[in-house]
Scaffold this motif. Structure first.
Motif, PDB file in Angstrom:
ATOM      1  N   LEU A 178     -23.259  14.471  -6.073  1.00 30.39           N
ATOM      2  CA  LEU A 178     -23.177  14.028  -4.524  1.00 30.39           C
ATOM      3  C   LEU A 178     -24.388  14.051  -4.067  1.00 30.39           C
ATOM      4  O   LEU A 178     -24.798  13.552  -3.076  1.00 30.39           O
TER       5      LEU A 178
ATOM      6  N   TRP B 154     -22.789   8.371  -8.433  1.00 30.82           N
ATOM      7  CA  TRP B 154     -21.337   8.287  -8.265  1.00 30.82           C
ATOM      8  C   TRP B 154     -20.996   8.417  -9.878  1.00 30.82           C
ATOM      9  O   TRP B 154     -19.661   9.245  -9.886  1.00 30.82           O
TER      10      TRP B 154
ATOM     11  N   ALA C 183     -21.002  12.194 -10.308  1.00 40.81           N
ATOM     12  CA  ALA C 183     -19.874  12.913  -9.440  1.00 40.81           C
ATOM     13  C   ALA C 183     -18.512  12.754  -9.964  1.00 40.81           C
ATOM     14  O   ALA C 183     -17.693  13.597 -10.082  1.00 40.81           O
TER      15      ALA C 183
END
Length: 649
Positions: A599, A604, A607
């Motif tokens: 993050l 992404w 994450a």
């Protein structure tokens, strides 16, 4: 992305830190491999759920962070020792004072206190464990994940630079580019999750697992301070959690909670931060007051004066701590009515705080005082903290605060409250409970040398800052011109900081020296203590108490020694159920750290991977058939016979 955009470059100090970290990591890996300790490390520490070992790991992390935060402080003081210094540029200086504040409060003071709480509180209430051992391990590793994420920022991506308060709009993407402040949001978020879990765990432990006969008004004062502290945590930390989530949305997803565009309000952050931030002051103050109460009673050889009044004073501090947050921004445009209300509430909170101080002074009256190292720290707290308290009342006057605010007078004030109230308590508690943690004492001579170096260094460092602040020097200045009359004060302050640094080195040497030369505890009660932790053998067994303690009065162990009042039921040994170690908390923290790092950088895929790993750990816990294990009577007898000291059962 260029490699230079990922790693911080161009600063000799950063290069030196990177080399130092690499060499330190290599030394640890070599030592563990050479001495074949990897399995021991994994089984005995990384996967432990024993509250005593978790407490020791908290303290180890806190001491490391004290070193890191102390180095930051020395760099700042060296930069300001003389006018027109160029050891640090403005951006590097901003990063250092930001990380110094966060590290010292959230990754040094709180872990240190939580470590002492983990070691002492279950023993003081006669419990064999905490209510949720696995959650306790998860709490620690969540804090470690947040700490690691925050600390790697200074070599990967760049440190946060908006101050430890992270004020908007400076902290927003419009004015602070890069990922430094993303690290701030995610590091504190992960650490806060661990803090909330710890609060739930210890509130349940204290309310539901006390020894028979230990009513609330028979609990040791450190237990009371812990209970009240964690009640504050339950109300304060969710506010920080929400605020940091909104910071992440602003900086990562383009929202406008605090930014200037689309109706965002920087003042919303100031309010949310200090609604958490001022109770946070008491989250670290109250356990410290509990530590001082235990030590002063022990080394005065008498029961704590005004026990009931002290309990109500701590409850009063906790209550009023939620009505003082605006005094942190009197100068930001509040109305006279608002400023007056929070000015009065700030003065009122001084009353229960004063009650605590006077009761500890009255405990000393006619006591048989022993000036051990823990007692010296506790005695020094009273007059030193008084300076911080009196200057706090000065700052509580809104009109006067317009002159004091954002000056070095304010810096001197909060160091005169936090260092004697918290750092002194951590050192006192470390010396006091060290034999219960490791089975031997820290060296008293070296402990007293550390104390006097810190006393001299601390006052030499921060007392001049009151005067240079009144003379107009603003906080956060990274340099200043000659001829302003500030040089003498700043140079003296820098000398004091280095004396404190020498004191820390003596403490570190004391820990190393005492491993081989420390006096071994053969009694389980080296200080002639008053509470139940001193009734256990040394080192404390996994199960804490072979038989269930019973309590009939305050200071149950002192009562036993003075009048022979039994503290154990007259019954046979029985098998004791204990939880098994688990790797789940460790891997949960790794998952959280990966998700947080993803993050921070808007990666992404990372994450999402970290999030899926966290879900996997939850499933692991949900379907885990582990029911713990029983310690047999034979093993209990064998363990009790090999331990030193403790009350014979």
């Amino acid at each position: 992305m260029k490699l230079s955009d990922f790693f911080v470059t161009g600063e000799p100090a950063i290069y030196a830190a990177e080399v130092g970290m690499a060499l330190g990591a290599a030394a640890v890996i070599f030592s563990l491999t050479y001495f074949k300790k990897w399995k021991w490390l994994w089984k005995e520490w990384l996967t432990t759920v024993d509250h005593k070992k978790i407490g020791i790991m908290y303290i180890i992390v806190a001491v490391l962070m004290l070193f890191r935060g102390g180095v930051d402080a020395l760099m700042m003081r060296t930069q300001l020792a003389l006018p027109n210094q160029h050891l640090l540029d403005a951006n590097h200086y901003d990063g250092i004072f930001t990380t110094h504040g966060v590290v010292m409060i959230l990754f040094m003071a709180m872990p240190f206190l939580f470590g002492l709480i983990n070691v002492a509180v279950p023993l003081q209430i006669g419990a064999r464990d905490v209510a949720f051992p696995l959650l306790n391990a998860f709490s620690f590793w969540a804090m470690v994940a947040g700490m690691c994420l925050f600390n790697i920022s200074f070599i990967i991506g760049g440190s946060p630079t908006a101050g430890w308060t992270n004020y908007f709009p400076l902290a927003g993407p419009e004015f602070t580019k890069g990922v430094g402040n993303n690290y701030y949001a995610m590091g504190l978020q992960l650490s806060g999750i661990g803090t909330l879990a710890t609060a739930v765990n210890f509130i349940v432990t204290i309310l539901k697992m006390r020894a028979p006969g230990m009513t609330l008004m028979k609990m040791p004062m450190f237990v009371w301070s812990t209970l009240i502290t964690f009640i504050i945590v339950l109300f304060a930390f969710p506010v920080l959690t929400v605020a940091l989530a909104e910071v992440t949305f602003d900086r990562t997803f383009g929202a406008h909670f605090f930014t200037m565009g689309s109706g965002g309000s920087p003042m919303l952050w100031a309010n949310l931060f200090w609604i958490w931030g001022h109770p946070e002051v008491y989250i670290v103050l109250l356990p410290s007051l509990g530590i001082y109460s235990e030590i002063i009673a022990t080394f005065s050889g008498k029961r704590l004066f005004g026990y009931g009044l002290q309990v109500f004073a701590m409850a009063g501090i906790a209550f009023f701590s939620y009505f003082t947050w605006v005094h942190h921004f009197f100068t930001m445009g509040n109305t006279a009515v608002v400023n007056s209300f929070f000015s009065i509430s700030t003065m009122i909170i001084a009353i229960p705080t004063g009650v605590k101080l006077f009761n500890e002074i009255f405990t000393l009256h006619k006591g048989k005082i022993r000036t051990t190292t823990p007692m010296l720290w506790s005695l020094a707290f009273i007059p030193t903290f008084l300076i911080g308290g009196v200057t706090g009342v000065m700052l509580s006057m809104a009109a006067a605060d317009y002159q004091y605010h954002n000056s070095y007078f304010l810096i001197a004030h909060f160091h005169y409250t936090l260092i004697p109230a918290v750092a002194y308590a951590c050192f006192a508690g470390l010396h006091y409970w060290y034999p219960k943690m490791f089975g031997y004492m820290l060296n008293e001579k070296l402990g007293k040398i550390t104390f006097w170096l810190w006393m001299v260094g601390f006052n030499l460092c921060f007392l001049p800052q009151f005067f240079v602040g009144l003379d107009g020097m603003a906080r956060r200045m990274y340099t200043y011109e000659a001829g302003l009359g500030w040089t003498g004060w700043n140079f003296a302050s820098t000398v004091g900081a280095y004396i404190m640094g020498i004191g820390f080195l003596v403490l570190a040497w004391n820990i190393v020296y005492s491993i081989k030369h420390g006096v071994r505890d053969t009694t389980g009660d080296p200080w002639d203590g008053r509470t139940l932790e001193w009734a256990t053998p040394t080192p404390v067994p996994e199960y804490n108490f072979a038989k269930q303690p019973v309590v009939s009065t305050l200071d149950a162990f002192a009562e036993y020694k003075e009048n022979g009042t039994p503290i154990y039921r007259d019954e046979e040994y029985k098998p004791i159920h204990m939880p098994n170690n688990s790797a789940m908390p460790f891997f949960s923290a790794v998952s959280m750290g990966l998700a947080g790092f993803g993050l921070v950088w808007s990666w992404w895929w990372l994450a999402i991977l970290g999030g899926l790993m966290m879900l996997g750990c939850l499933a692991w816990r949900s379907f885990d058939p582990d029911k713990g294990h029983y310690i047999s009577v034979e093993e209990i007898i064998r363990t009790e016979n090999t331990r030193a000291g403790g009350v014979k059962r």
